[in-house]
Each structure stands twice: as C-alpha cells, then as structure tokens.
Motif scaffolding. Structure first.
Motif, PDB file in Angstrom:
ATOM      1  N   LEU A   1       0.833  -1.205   0.000  1.00 19.71           N
ATOM      2  CA  LEU A   1       0.000   0.000   0.000  1.00 19.71           C
ATOM      3  C   LEU A   1       0.867   1.254   0.000  1.00 19.71           C
ATOM      4  N   LYS A   2       1.931   1.216   0.784  1.00 14.80           N
ATOM      5  CA  LYS A   2       2.815   2.384   0.863  1.00 14.80           C
ATOM      6  C   LYS A   2       3.526   2.615  -0.465  1.00 14.80           C
ATOM      7  N   GLN A   3       3.909   1.539  -1.153  1.00 17.02           N
ATOM      8  CA  GLN A   3       4.599   1.665  -2.436  1.00 17.02           C
ATOM      9  C   GLN A   3       3.695   2.244  -3.517  1.00 17.02           C
ATOM     10  N   ARG A   4       2.401   1.950  -3.438  1.00 13.34           N
ATOM     11  CA  ARG A   4       1.485   2.459  -4.460  1.00 13.34           C
ATOM     12  C   ARG A   4       0.936   3.838  -4.105  1.00 13.34           C
ATOM     13  N   ALA A   5       1.281   4.360  -2.918  1.00 14.71           N
ATOM     14  CA  ALA A   5       0.835   5.694  -2.514  1.00 14.71           C
ATOM     15  C   ALA A   5       1.405   6.749  -3.455  1.00 14.71           C
ATOM     16  N   GLU A   6       0.745   7.898  -3.532  1.00 18.29           N
ATOM     17  CA  GLU A   6       1.066   8.922  -4.521  1.00 18.29           C
ATOM     18  C   GLU A   6       1.538  10.206  -3.844  1.00 18.29           C
ATOM     19  N   PRO A   7       2.307  11.026  -4.564  1.00 22.22           N
ATOM     20  CA  PRO A   7       2.903  12.220  -3.952  1.00 22.22           C
ATOM     21  C   PRO A   7       1.986  13.438  -3.927  1.00 22.22           C
ATOM     22  N   PHE A   8       0.784  13.291  -3.417  1.00 21.10           N
ATOM     23  CA  PHE A   8      -0.030  14.483  -3.172  1.00 21.10           C
ATOM     24  C   PHE A   8      -0.097  14.705  -1.664  1.00 21.10           C
ATOM     25  N   PRO A   9      -0.087  15.962  -1.215  1.00 22.00           N
ATOM     26  CA  PRO A   9      -0.056  16.224   0.222  1.00 22.00           C
ATOM     27  C   PRO A   9      -1.415  15.976   0.868  1.00 22.00           C
ATOM     28  N   LEU A  10      -1.400  15.738   2.137  1.00 25.55           N
ATOM     29  CA  LEU A  10      -2.640  15.615   2.885  1.00 25.55           C
ATOM     30  C   LEU A  10      -3.294  16.986   3.036  1.00 25.55           C
ATOM     31  N   GLN A  11      -4.588  16.962   3.325  1.00 25.85           N
ATOM     32  CA  GLN A  11      -5.380  18.171   3.553  1.00 25.85           C
ATOM     33  C   GLN A  11      -5.408  19.074   2.313  1.00 25.85           C
ATOM     34  N   TRP A  12      -5.393  18.435   1.162  1.00 20.26           N
ATOM     35  CA  TRP A  12      -5.441  19.115  -0.135  1.00 20.26           C
ATOM     36  C   TRP A  12      -6.136  18.179  -1.114  1.00 20.26           C
ATOM     37  N   VAL A  13      -7.022  18.738  -1.971  1.00 22.65           N
ATOM     38  CA  VAL A  13      -7.855  17.910  -2.856  1.00 22.65           C
ATOM     39  C   VAL A  13      -7.306  17.921  -4.275  1.00 22.65           C
ATOM     40  N   PRO A  14      -6.837  16.762  -4.782  1.00 23.59           N
ATOM     41  CA  PRO A  14      -6.347  16.710  -6.163  1.00 23.59           C
ATOM     42  C   PRO A  14      -7.490  16.866  -7.165  1.00 23.59           C
ATOM     43  N   ARG A  15      -7.099  17.144  -8.381  1.00 18.98           N
ATOM     44  CA  ARG A  15      -8.085  17.270  -9.457  1.00 18.98           C
ATOM     45  C   ARG A  15      -8.822  15.938  -9.628  1.00 18.98           C
ATOM     46  N   GLY A  16     -10.134  16.008  -9.794  1.00 22.22           N
ATOM     47  CA  GLY A  16     -10.984  14.823  -9.895  1.00 22.22           C
ATOM     48  C   GLY A  16     -11.813  14.610  -8.645  1.00 22.22           C
ATOM     49  N   GLY A  17     -11.302  15.058  -7.496  1.00 18.13           N
ATOM     50  CA  GLY A  17     -12.074  14.975  -6.260  1.00 18.13           C
ATOM     51  C   GLY A  17     -13.128  16.071  -6.220  1.00 18.13           C
ATOM     52  N   LEU A  18     -14.384  15.702  -6.093  1.00 17.75           N
ATOM     53  CA  LEU A  18     -15.475  16.668  -6.231  1.00 17.75           C
ATOM     54  C   LEU A  18     -16.342  16.802  -4.987  1.00 17.75           C
ATOM     55  N   MET A  19     -16.252  15.872  -4.067  1.00 18.88           N
ATOM     56  CA  MET A  19     -17.077  15.922  -2.858  1.00 18.88           C
ATOM     57  C   MET A  19     -16.294  15.292  -1.710  1.00 18.88           C
ATOM     58  N   LEU A  20     -16.413  15.876  -0.515  1.00 17.42           N
ATOM     59  CA  LEU A  20     -15.713  15.362   0.653  1.00 17.42           C
ATOM     60  C   LEU A  20     -16.681  14.650   1.587  1.00 17.42           C
ATOM     61  N   LEU A  21     -16.343  13.426   1.968  1.00 18.87           N
ATOM     62  CA  LEU A  21     -17.108  12.655   2.938  1.00 18.87           C
ATOM     63  C   LEU A  21     -16.172  12.289   4.092  1.00 18.87           C
ATOM     64  N   ALA A  22     -16.676  12.371   5.302  1.00 22.06           N
ATOM     65  CA  ALA A  22     -15.862  12.088   6.485  1.00 22.06           C
ATOM     66  C   ALA A  22     -16.438  10.915   7.260  1.00 22.06           C
ATOM     67  N   SER A  23     -15.569  10.202   7.951  1.00 20.77           N
ATOM     68  CA  SER A  23     -15.987   9.121   8.835  1.00 20.77           C
ATOM     69  C   SER A  23     -15.199   9.235  10.133  1.00 20.77           C
ATOM     70  N   VAL A  24     -15.840   8.835  11.230  1.00 22.26           N
ATOM     71  CA  VAL A  24     -15.242   8.994  12.557  1.00 22.26           C
ATOM     72  C   VAL A  24     -15.339   7.677  13.311  1.00 22.26           C
ATOM     73  N   ASP A  25     -14.201   7.232  13.846  1.00 19.62           N
ATOM     74  CA  ASP A  25     -14.160   6.037  14.687  1.00 19.62           C
ATOM     75  C   ASP A  25     -13.814   6.467  16.107  1.00 19.62           C
ATOM     76  N   GLY A  26     -14.629   6.063  17.073  1.00 18.93           N
ATOM     77  CA  GLY A  26     -14.427   6.485  18.456  1.00 18.93           C
ATOM     78  C   GLY A  26     -13.734   5.429  19.299  1.00 18.93           C
ATOM     79  N   GLN A  27     -12.765   5.879  20.119  1.00 14.84           N
ATOM     80  CA  GLN A  27     -12.096   5.040  21.103  1.00 14.84           C
ATOM     81  C   GLN A  27     -12.265   5.688  22.474  1.00 14.84           C
ATOM     82  N   ASP A  28     -11.811   5.032  23.517  1.00 18.69           N
ATOM     83  CA  ASP A  28     -12.025   5.551  24.865  1.00 18.69           C
ATOM     84  C   ASP A  28     -11.288   6.862  25.123  1.00 18.69           C
TER      85      ASP A  28
END
Length: 655
Positions: A356-383
């Motif tokens: 998975l790490k080898q196939r990862a791409e050089p775009f930064p986090l918290q930035w939307v590359p071209r083609g991304g049109l909508m943002l969806l979020a998910s939250v997992d809760g721990q103690d």
C-alpha cells in the motif's frame, strides 16, 4: 406412476408464480430429476442448481404427487419462517387451487380450518408439514416419509448448536418404509456451502449431456473460459455472437442447435460409468440396466433452460466484469452462484502495508487533487480519542484519502467534540482547481463506551448530514443493512424525531473496499493514498484478513483483525456506507457534470488560473484552511491560504 408422468397429466402452472399460466410440460433435463425424486430405491437426492431451471415447480409437483398419488407424509423446510410463509402464499396455495385433482384429497382448501394453515396442510391419508429451517424446534415432533430442504445454503450450518440441517431432517424419516431426503439449493460461498458438501458426498454425481450435432460425442454445457477448449465463446464483447464450443471436435453451436438436440440428451456421471435416461432408468457404460445408487447428486445451470437466453447470460457476465474493474465483486459472485450454479471461491483476502505504501502517490494531505469533487468524512471512536478520515470522491466513486487526524480526549467530554465540529463544519480544504471544499456528510461509529455522546452529536447536527452508524457483521444482506430509532424518552418510548442508528454490513463493505484496493489503474473505484500518511496508517489499512471462524451459527467467513489498531480501516468502511447511503454510485453523468462545474470550473477569461497549472505544493505547511481567525485542531490560527503552486512535472502529468 412416476412423478414426471403424473405431472404431465395433472400439474398446472399458476398465474401468480409463472411467466405463463399453462399446463406443465417438463424440459428434457427436468424429466430425470423428477424421476429420481419419485424413485423409492433412492434415499437421498441433492440438486446443486442455478436460478431459472424450474426447481421450485418441480418441488411443488413433488408435494402434490406425494399427497395425491402416493399418500405419503412429508415435510418441507425453507430457510426461515418468513420464507415458508411466502412460499405457501405465492406458490403452494395457488398450486392447490389450480391443480384440479388436489380437490379430491384436500377438502379444507379455501376454508379457514386447522387443516389448512401456513404450518401444515392435512390431506386425505397424509400430512404436509411446512417449517422454517433455523429453529431446532422446527425439526421435532414430526414423522414423515419425505423430507425436503429448499435453498439449504440459506440455513445455519449448525442449527442452534443441535446439528446440521440434513442430520436433523434425517431423524424425521427414520422408520419410514421408503425414506427420502431431497436437498436443493443455489450454492453460495466455497467451503461454507451445504449443498456443495452434500454434492461431493454423493455415491454418484451427474451432469446433463447432449450429443454434438457435428461429431455426435456427448458433452455437458459448460461456461469454460477464455483459454479453455470448451464452453461459451463470443467475439468483440458482443453477447449476440455467443456459441458453445464442443470439446471433442471444436464445433461451435448456437442455442437453436442446442434446443434441437437436447431431447436426445441424458444425465452422465462424472466418471462416465453411469447414465440416467428421461425415464429415470440407470444404465452402465455398456447400456445395461443397473440398480440406482442410494445417494444421487445432480448439477444444472441456467444455460440448459429454454427460458433463458445465452446472449443474456453473456451480457450478465460482462456487466459483472465491468464492476470487477471497479473493485466490486458482488455481481460476479451473484453470477457464479445464481447463473452458473457454482459456489463462489473466495481467496484469502489481505492487503500488505508495504505494498500500500509503495502504491501511494505524492499528493499532500489536507489538499484535494483534481478529480475529487465531494468530501465525505468518517469517525471512529475510542475511549481516549476520535479518529477522523476525510475522503474526496469523484466520478465512479474514485477516491482520494486526503486527511486522517487523531483528536485526543475522552468522547465523554465536550472539548473533543468541539474539535470535531471544527474539522467537519469549518475547515475548508484547498482544491487543485483553486476552489475550496468542505465536508458534505459524515458517518460516526456509535459502538464503544460513549454511544449516547455520539447520538447527542448526531442529533445536534442532523441537518448537516451527520449519521450514527454501527457495524453489523455476520448475515448482512447489504452494505446499508437497515436502521432503527434509538432515542428513548423518560417514559421508555421512542421519540418520533429521535436519532436513527444505521447498521453497516461490514463484511460486504470490506469485500468491496478490498476489491477496490487491488485495482492497478486509476479510474472508477480506484483508491488513491497519499505518501504523507504515517506508517501506522498503512498498517491499519492492512490490519484485517478474511478467514473462517467458528460462531454460534457454525463456521463462517469474516474479516478478522490481525492487529489491535485498525481505526483507519474502520473509517474507510464507514465512508463506504456513506457513499452507499448517498447513492453516489447511481448518480447520472449530468449530476457529476454540474458538480464538476462548481468545484473545478473551466477557464472563463484570460485572467483565470488554468486548472492544469494548479497542483500540489512541493513544500511548506499543510494547506488546511479554516474560517478566518479560527483555531485548528493543533491550536494554531490558520489564515486563509492561496491556491497551491505547481509541483513537479511528473506529478502534473499524472493529474
């Protein structure tokens, strides 16, 4: 009189359960099946089948034949009580009404009487018991001559820890003069299919064969494969060109050719030593009549049915393979089960963190590359924290994981929820086209020790599309696996406008996610990952494996953690539920066109920045933008930032 002869004389297809209301005429491959079912020398009959081969009608004829002609007690089990009720209402009752001779042995028909219920039909001289197959009590206190288990792969492998369905049903025919057990089903998962296991245990296993119109050699209809010297073949992805290739002389025949020779077909055992003719007579390779085996298994699939088009079968396969290209295996699985009549063989599924790490791409986090049109979020809760994943969605549900943050603090305290509000409702993520995007909808896991805190947050932000979700692995039927009201007032009553808890079919969602992560080319369904994710993120995304495990329902195949922390994987699953809930996969091209025009508009004048010239920043701080003057989750003030500058030429080309 054999079952086939009785049905030809008396049986009738009712309007409620048939494409055409008419007298029964058995198809060539059905005749021996019916003969075997009515042969008193055969104790066990297993039919591994696809859909559309007329099995339900054969069972109906068998029930009527036993009641009218043989006067034998019998029991039929369906997977559940609900399945039993539906079968009685839509199949059995119309048959009892329309088959004229049944009135001679069923005086209680059309009467509200104890002899005519959903659980039992009392005929003159015999009784039919109708039961659901998942409760052990439904196998008790009855003694019958014939036991029939319909769609047995829908039963539990171990019925309430008292044994498998076949063993429990077999106890009901002990002591009968001519005991018989009939088991039929469309197979499901390889290794967990009851009918598949029963098929392999038979004394003899049979397939229907036809003589080749060219060389005269007998062979079954097979699906084959691209490189196989037999089976279905077609050209240029055109279903209308489908032909069947003879394994002996390589002659191609069409469906019309098959229909002309199928009357000359017969059932041949896998070892070629036994055959069954239309009358159900068993013969050896020399053509001599021989005794019937005690346990017979037969396999038949959709291609044999005159009511099914070969071109439609190919069309169904091509549609399934187009979904496979998007990482979705569900249609292919359905094709293998319900069209080929075979168990779906699922490889041990596991992703590797390094891959998975080898196939990862050089775009930064918290930035939307071209083609991304909508943002969806998910939250997992721990103690002691909340973990948040934000994904950008594009056409064909292509995704970019653009953010994964950990908000430390007890979910029982308000502070961590205020930080979550800031990310979900105030943070603006820069887009490669120069615009900004905010999170459109959110799914929050309500499992764990802070369930009511999740409910309160979701109730407070219901209009902002915040949903409470919970995994429901096991016998789930869909990724969107149902919902229930969970808000209770002080009187113990459900609030009319209370919070809805949405159930997630986690095994199905993980199957889809795994399939998408195996795609090698960007496009529909492809999962883009950033190289900026920490190593722990990639480990969590590969932290589960699909394997068999023992449950209260017997052996089942489930996704199982192989490490303690898999929050990133869980968040990805909740994102899939959200995608399914919003029906992004069903949105038309026009809907995506309009969204794209807003998010990454085309150039309108010379002073606009060309979209192709806006790319990821090569260096510098994370380009997260919040409301002017508000605090980020790290506590810093984040001013509004300009669109990021051009990155390397290599990455620009990949965009």
């Amino acid at each position: 009189m054999s079952l086939e002869a009785w049905a030809a004389k008396h049986f009738y297809l009712s309007a409620e359960s048939s494409y055409v209301e008419q007298e029964w005429r058995a198809w060539p491959f059905q005749r021996a099946i019916m003969a075997v079912m009515s042969n008193d020398d055969i104790r066990e009959v297993d039919l591994k089948k696809s859909a559309r081969v007329g099995y339900t009608k054969i069972i109906l004829a068998k029930l009527a034949y036993n009641a009218h002609h043989k006067r034998r007690n019998q029991a039929l089990w369906q997977p559940t009580d609900e399945d039993r009720d539906e079968f009685v209402k839509t199949e059995l009752d119309p048959m009892l009404r329309d088959v004229a001779v049944m009135k001679d042995v069923f005086p209680a028909y059309m009467a509200r009487h104890k002899d005519n219920t959903l659980q039992a039909k009392k005929f003159l001289g015999s009784m039919l018991h109708l039961r659901g197959g998942k409760a052990a009590k439904n196998y008790r206190r009855i003694s019958v001559d014939d036991a029939i288990l319909d769609e047995v792969d829908g039963f539990d492998a171990d019925v309430e820890k008292e044994g498998d369905p076949f063993t429990l049903a077999a106890k009901r025919v002990e002591g009968a003069t001519f005991p018989k057990i009939i088991i039929g089903s469309t197979p499901k998962l390889k290794g967990f299919s009851i009918i598949d296991t029963r098929f392999e245990l038979a004394d003899a296993r049979f397939h229907f064969v036809i003589p080749c119109p060219s060389c005269g050699e007998a062979h079954p209809l097979t699906w084959g494969g691209k490189d196989e010297s037999h089976g279905f073949k077609w050209s240029a992805k055109d279903p209308k060109t489908v032909r069947h290739l003879c394994p002996h002389c390589a002659t191609l025949i069409d469906q019309g050719d098959y229909l002309r020779v199928c009357e000359s077909g017969y059932w041949l055992s896998d070892d070629g030593l036994l055959l069954i003719d239309h009358a159900g007579v068993f013969r050896n390779a020399a053509g001599h009549v021989v005794p019937a085996p005690s346990h017979v298994a037969m396999h038949v699939w959709t291609a044999y049915s005159p009511a099914a088009s070969w071109s439609d079968i190919v069309r169904e396969f091509l549609a399934a393979m187009s979904k496979v290209a998007e990482g979705d295996m569900t249609k292919l699985k359905a094709f293998i089960n319900t069209t080929l009549g075979e168990a779906y063989e699922q490889e041990v599924q596991r992703s590797d963190a390094d891959e998975l790490k080898q196939r990862a791409e050089p775009f930064p986090l918290q930035w939307v590359p071209r083609g991304g049109l909508m943002l969806l979020a998910s939250v997992d809760g721990q103690d002691n924290r909340l973990e948040v994943t934000v994904k950008a969605y594009g056409r064909g549900c292509e995704t970019w994981t653009i953010d994964h943050r950990i908000l430390y603090g007890s979910p029982g305290e308000d502070e961590v929820w205020r930080e979550l509000e800031e990310i979900l409702f105030e943070t603006e993520y820069p887009h490669a086209a120069g615009t900004t995007l905010r999170v459109h909808a959110t799914a929050i896991d309500s499992g764990g020790h802070y369930t009511h805190a999740v409910y309160d947050f979701c109730a407070k932000h219901e209009r902002r599309k915040v949903f409470a979700v919970k995994g429901a692995s096991g016998k789930e039927k869909h990724i969107k696996n149902g919902a229930q009201k969970v808000d209770i007032d002080w009187r113990g009553r459900v609030r009319k406008r209370g919070v809805i808890l949405w159930l997630v079919g986690t095994n199905l969602a993980k199957d889809l996610l795994y399939g998408r992560m195996q795609l090698e080319r960007a496009g529909p369904g492809y999962v883009h990952l950033s190289r900026d994710h920490e190593d722990e993120f990639f480990k969590q995304m590969s932290g589960e494996v699909r394997r068999s495990r023992t449950t209260v329902r017997g052996e089942e195949s489930r996704w199982t953690p192989i490490r303690k922390r898999v929050e990133a994987w869980d968040c990805a699953v909740y994102n899939l539920w959200l995608e399914t809930h919003l029906e992004l996969g069903r949105k038309p091209a026009k809907w995506w066109d309009e969204l794209e025009a807003r998010v990454q508009p085309a150039i309108s004048d010379l002073f606009d920045t060309p979209p192709a010239q806006v790319s990821a920043p090569a260096e510098g701080p994370k380009p997260v933008v919040t409301k002017q003057g508000s605090k980020t989750s790290s506590g810093r003030i984040a001013p509004r930032r300009q669109a990021p500058s051009l990155a390397s030429a290599e990455w620009a080309e990949r965009l």
